[in-house]
Design an enzyme around this catalytic site. Sequence first.
Site, short mmCIF file in Angstrom:
data_model
loop_
_atom_site.label_atom_id
_atom_site.label_comp_id
_atom_site.label_asym_id
_atom_site.label_seq_id
_atom_site.Cartn_x
_atom_site.Cartn_y
_atom_site.Cartn_z
N GLU A 229 6.22 -6.40 -1.64
CA GLU A 229 6.48 -5.48 -2.74
C GLU A 229 7.98 -5.26 -2.89
O GLU A 229 8.70 -5.02 -1.92
CB GLU A 229 5.78 -4.14 -2.48
CG GLU A 229 5.88 -3.18 -3.65
CD GLU A 229 5.08 -1.91 -3.43
OE1 GLU A 229 4.40 -1.45 -4.36
OE2 GLU A 229 5.14 -1.36 -2.31
N CYS B 30 3.58 1.42 -8.56
CA CYS B 30 2.75 0.61 -7.66
C CYS B 30 2.09 -0.55 -8.38
O CYS B 30 1.79 -1.58 -7.78
CB CYS B 30 1.71 1.48 -6.96
SG CYS B 30 0.57 2.32 -8.08
N GLU C 214 -1.42 6.32 -1.98
CA GLU C 214 -0.42 5.63 -2.80
C GLU C 214 -0.39 4.19 -2.31
O GLU C 214 0.08 3.89 -1.21
CB GLU C 214 0.95 6.28 -2.63
CG GLU C 214 2.08 5.53 -3.33
CD GLU C 214 1.92 5.48 -4.84
OE1 GLU C 214 2.40 4.51 -5.45
OE2 GLU C 214 1.33 6.42 -5.41
#
Length: 213
Positions: A144, A45, A11
Amino acid sequence: CAPGLKRAVLELGGKDPMIVFADSDLKKAVRDCVRYSLWNSGQVCCAIERVYVEHAVVEDFKQDVVKLVEKKYGGKKGTRQEIARLVNLAQKEKVADQVELAIRHGAEVLWRESEDATREREESYYPITVLSDCTQSMGIMQEETFGPVICISSFNGSEEEAVRLANDSHYALTAYVYSKDLDKANRVARSLKAGQVGINCYSIVNANAECPW
């Protein structure tokens, strides 16, 4: 050498840029910006997390983003679309810290969900927020976010600056280029450090399932 290979699924994180040139279909770019920045509350993502808009059209772009967000998410309960809460309180605090730090360093809040709309939600719910004047030095443009935040910046319209800004990241997952000039879009796409690049589209939805990151 290892005696064998093991299959693994990773991931991966992302800080995916969207580049919008002045010659793009601005309405489509606005729709995709809002949809794929806020999809699953931004907990994707390959969500759009940085939006670079050519200076000549950035004001129109910002106004249209605010209008669309207000139309979709700003109405009364029962009439508005709603997004989900974040995965936990720790993630909410991370998003809140990034947003508040960006504001302290000069980012402008163009739109934020009202307290009345958010008070009734779960504790880990974070209000939809649209920011502009985000700079590369801000954490929200480097780390992020994984939350329902749209971060808009501008560039001078040159391919070189668009590529420089988009590649100014530790992450390299996906990227998106919007322009009616497909030769230009392809030149920019080939210069981006990303596993996938969508041209005038969100690649995860439109790409062949076998396309590698």
